[in-house]
Motif scaffolding. Structure first.
Motif, PDB file in Angstrom:
ATOM      1  N   THR A 102      30.321 162.733 125.243  1.00 12.66           N
ATOM      2  CA  THR A 102      28.967 162.907 125.779  1.00 12.66           C
ATOM      3  C   THR A 102      28.716 162.028 126.993  1.00 12.66           C
ATOM      4  OG1 THR A 102      28.058 161.229 124.306  1.00 12.66           O
ATOM      5  CG2 THR A 102      28.001 163.531 123.533  1.00 12.66           C
ATOM      6  N   GLY A 103      29.588 161.068 127.217  1.00  9.75           N
ATOM      7  CA  GLY A 103      29.397 160.151 128.329  1.00  9.75           C
ATOM      8  C   GLY A 103      28.518 158.964 127.991  1.00  9.75           C
ATOM      9  N   HIS A 104      28.107 158.845 126.715  1.00 13.73           N
ATOM     10  CA  HIS A 104      27.283 157.701 126.312  1.00 13.73           C
ATOM     11  C   HIS A 104      28.061 156.390 126.368  1.00 13.73           C
ATOM     12  CE1 HIS A 104      24.692 160.878 124.582  1.00 13.73           C
ATOM     13  NE2 HIS A 104      23.766 160.077 125.051  1.00 13.73           N
ATOM     14  N   ARG A 105      29.352 156.498 126.183  1.00 15.66           N
ATOM     15  CA  ARG A 105      30.217 155.317 126.286  1.00 15.66           C
ATOM     16  C   ARG A 105      31.425 155.668 127.127  1.00 15.66           C
ATOM     17  NH1 ARG A 105      29.399 153.295 120.579  1.00 15.66           N
ATOM     18  NH2 ARG A 105      27.411 152.215 120.806  1.00 15.66           N
ATOM     19  N   LYS A 106      31.912 154.688 127.839  1.00 17.07           N
ATOM     20  CA  LYS A 106      33.125 154.834 128.649  1.00 17.07           C
ATOM     21  C   LYS A 106      34.196 153.929 128.037  1.00 17.07           C
ATOM     22  CE  LYS A 106      31.207 157.174 132.088  1.00 17.07           C
ATOM     23  NZ  LYS A 106      31.388 158.575 132.181  1.00 17.07           N
ATOM     24  N   PRO A 107      35.382 154.473 127.795  1.00 14.35           N
ATOM     25  CA  PRO A 107      36.445 153.643 127.211  1.00 14.35           C
ATOM     26  C   PRO A 107      37.019 152.670 128.241  1.00 14.35           C
ATOM     27  CG  PRO A 107      37.280 155.807 127.721  1.00 14.35           C
ATOM     28  CD  PRO A 107      35.812 155.845 128.008  1.00 14.35           C
ATOM     29  N   ARG A 108      37.454 151.526 127.753  1.00 10.36           N
ATOM     30  CA  ARG A 108      38.159 150.568 128.613  1.00 10.36           C
ATOM     31  C   ARG A 108      39.481 151.190 129.038  1.00 10.36           C
ATOM     32  NH1 ARG A 108      37.608 147.974 124.015  1.00 10.36           N
ATOM     33  NH2 ARG A 108      39.819 147.551 123.931  1.00 10.36           N
TER      34      ARG A 108
END
Length: 132
Positions: A102-108
């Motif tokens: 959803t784009g709520h979080r971006k992975p490292r």
């Protein structure tokens, strides 16, 4: 063989793509399939205009390598692979995958590499399958 690197990213109203190593290749679409076709159309347009100013990479044989941001990749394969199966393949829990999609979080960077490595390993396993 020469390689054109195309990055596909999720935008607010669909998907966009651009070539990292070739001038003039830009594309947009409502879904990944449309974006890929738009990339091919852009390449054909460039090739049909002026051969003198055409990027060298488009002369002769080349291949296209698509690079995805994780959000786009997860949404592209959503109808094919469930988050449960992706959890088994990557080791990343379903809720986290949902946040990434959803784009709520971006992975490292490390997590993206971990997911990429797991998907490549799975792909190699599939390539070695023989049905009898």
């Amino acid at each position: 063989m020469k390689t054109i690197f195309i990055t596909i990213e999720k935008t607010s109203d669909g998907y966009s793509a651009y070539a990292e190593n070739t001038e003039g290749i830009y594309a947009m679409g409502d879904d990944i399939k449309e974006v890929k076709q738009s990339v091919l159309n852009a390449i054909e347009t460039i090739k049909s205009l002026d051969t003198d100013s055409m990027p060298k990479i488009l002369k002769g044989e080349y291949e296209i390598l698509y690079k995805f941001d994780l959000q786009s990749l997860l949404n592209y394969y959503k109808g094919i692979m469930s988050f449960a199966s992706l959890e088994r393949i990557t080791g990343v829990n379903q809720k986290q995958l949902q946040h990434y999609s959803t784009g709520h979080r971006k992975p490292r960077i490390e997590k993206r590499k971990e997911i990429e490595t797991a998907l490549h390993k799975f792909g190699h396993e599939l390539l070695s399958v023989e049905l009898v």
